[in-house]
Write a protein that holds these residues in place. Structure first.
Motif, mmCIF file in Angstrom:
data_model
loop_
_atom_site.group_PDB
_atom_site.id
_atom_site.type_symbol
_atom_site.label_atom_id
_atom_site.label_comp_id
_atom_site.label_asym_id
_atom_site.label_seq_id
_atom_site.Cartn_x
_atom_site.Cartn_y
_atom_site.Cartn_z
ATOM 1 N N ASP A 237 0.839 -1.205 0.000
ATOM 2 C CA ASP A 237 0.000 0.000 0.000
ATOM 3 C C ASP A 237 0.876 1.258 0.000
ATOM 4 O O ASP A 237 0.625 2.201 -0.765
ATOM 5 C CB ASP A 237 -0.914 0.008 1.229
ATOM 6 C CG ASP A 237 -2.051 -0.998 1.124
ATOM 7 O OD1 ASP A 237 -2.281 -1.519 0.019
ATOM 8 O OD2 ASP A 237 -2.691 -1.267 2.160
ATOM 9 N N HIS A 239 4.043 1.484 -0.897
ATOM 10 C CA HIS A 239 4.771 1.501 -2.170
ATOM 11 C C HIS A 239 3.969 2.230 -3.242
ATOM 12 O O HIS A 239 4.489 3.116 -3.935
ATOM 13 C CB HIS A 239 5.065 0.058 -2.594
ATOM 14 C CG HIS A 239 5.484 -0.096 -4.021
ATOM 15 N ND1 HIS A 239 6.744 0.218 -4.471
ATOM 16 C CD2 HIS A 239 4.787 -0.540 -5.106
ATOM 17 C CE1 HIS A 239 6.824 -0.022 -5.772
ATOM 18 N NE2 HIS A 239 5.648 -0.478 -6.177
ATOM 19 N N TYR A 240 2.713 1.885 -3.365
ATOM 20 C CA TYR A 240 1.906 2.510 -4.412
ATOM 21 C C TYR A 240 1.489 3.938 -4.058
ATOM 22 O O TYR A 240 1.338 4.784 -4.953
ATOM 23 C CB TYR A 240 0.689 1.647 -4.743
ATOM 24 C CG TYR A 240 1.046 0.514 -5.689
ATOM 25 C CD1 TYR A 240 1.597 0.779 -6.935
ATOM 26 C CD2 TYR A 240 0.849 -0.813 -5.330
ATOM 27 C CE1 TYR A 240 1.939 -0.237 -7.798
ATOM 28 C CE2 TYR A 240 1.187 -1.843 -6.190
ATOM 29 C CZ TYR A 240 1.735 -1.545 -7.429
ATOM 30 O OH TYR A 240 2.090 -2.557 -8.284
ATOM 31 N N PHE A 243 4.403 5.940 -5.108
ATOM 32 C CA PHE A 243 4.916 5.648 -6.449
ATOM 33 C C PHE A 243 5.006 6.897 -7.334
ATOM 34 O O PHE A 243 6.041 7.150 -7.974
ATOM 35 C CB PHE A 243 4.046 4.584 -7.105
ATOM 36 C CG PHE A 243 4.597 4.051 -8.391
ATOM 37 C CD1 PHE A 243 5.791 3.349 -8.414
ATOM 38 C CD2 PHE A 243 3.924 4.250 -9.589
ATOM 39 C CE1 PHE A 243 6.309 2.846 -9.598
ATOM 40 C CE2 PHE A 243 4.431 3.752 -10.777
ATOM 41 C CZ PHE A 243 5.620 3.054 -10.787
#
Length: 298
Positions: A237, A239-240, A243
């Protein structure tokens, strides 16, 4: 030789500058404390993100001393000793007086010269023989125009005991997997690319030397540790959520992007040294919007 101290999140510390172009040591101290208080595992000084190529010898020594003093032995410190003149790097290592205060050196692959794979091995062999502390090699072909291939990295890992890790920023997952698959057990593969740190940890990497962590040390360090521990849902979660910000800080060059965010957060002034310049006004606004969106999502 223990490598545990380099598992997790290392931060490639930026070098703040004043309006007159000199190093802003007060902001550097604040940044070091900001990193440590937010849970990073170690600090990396005088890397690419620290604009080391534009600092003179006296400034480099002063930056190292400032970080060492401010850190006060709270977390390990890695210092960049790299270049494309092997014997000059060896001389710099031999002349440095404070190795008792640092835990490892980071040495980038020689740029511009385009050495062969054997030349790369011999380069690191001399550095490893000269260094009184462990060595982390840094493979970033996008900047150096030479790739340390998997076979050479593995040869270095097996034959040069002083070399304990590679910071891999090739972006080549097949190469990275080959290194992780065949490396000695205690040799670390460290992500040199924030955007693929999560998948690299899933493949067996030990963590990251991060740029985005300058601005979001708590969030990124937490994501890395969750990924290492197998807590994949919250790690993915984060990470995105990060991003687009990670992509954004590199759009107009590093460290221009992360310096813009640190300026927005009131930690540093937004200055770089030529030939690097701050991000454009339009991109500064875009980064600010991404930062605010991330803060809302957090």
């Amino acid at each position: 030789m223990t490598t545990n101290k380099f598992i997790g999140t290392g931060i490639a510390i930026i070098t703040p500058f004043l309006d007159n172009g000199e190093v802003d040591f007060d902001s550097l101290k604040n940044l070091v404390n900001f990193q440590i208080s937010n849970g990073v595992n170690y600090l990396v000084v005088l890397g690419t993100t620290g604009e080391a190529a534009t600092l003179n010898k006296e400034e480099k020594n002063a930056v190292i001393d400032c970080v060492i003093e401010t850190n006060n032995s709270r977390v390990p410190i890695v210092v960049g000793f790299g270049g494309n003149n092997t014997h000059e790097i060896v001389q710099q290592i031999e002349n440095y007086q404070n190795f008792d205060k640092i835990d490892a050196i980071l040495s980038v692959a020689p740029y511009y010269n385009k050495p062969s794979q054997e030349g790369l091995f011999q380069h690191y062999k001399l550095i490893a023989e000269s260094s009184p502390v462990p060595v982390i090699i840094y493979n970033v072909p996008g900047r150096t125009s030479v790739n340390i291939n998997a076979e050479t990295t593995l040869r270095i890992a097996r034959e040069l005991q002083k070399v304990i890790a590679v910071k891999e920023a090739s972006g080549n997952l097949e190469q990275i997997m080959q290194i992780i698959k065949d490396k000695p057990e205690d040799f670390l593969v460290i992500s040199g690319d924030d955007a693929i740190t999560y998948p690299m940890i899933q493949l067996g990497a030990s963590g990251v030397i991060s740029v985005i962590g300058n601005a979001f040390p708590k969030e990124f360090s937490c994501m890395v540790m969750q990924a290492i521990k197998g807590e994949n849902k919250p790690a993915l979660d984060t990470h995105y959520r990060l991003f687009e910000l990670i992509k954004g800080i590199f759009t107009e060059g590093n460290p221009a992007g992360v310096k813009a965010i640190l300026h927005q957060k009131g930690i540093i002034s937004n200055h770089l040294r030529l030939p690097l310049i701050p991000v454009s006004e339009s991109h500064y606004k875009k980064l600010n919007a991404l930062r605010e969106d991330f803060t809302v999502m957090a």
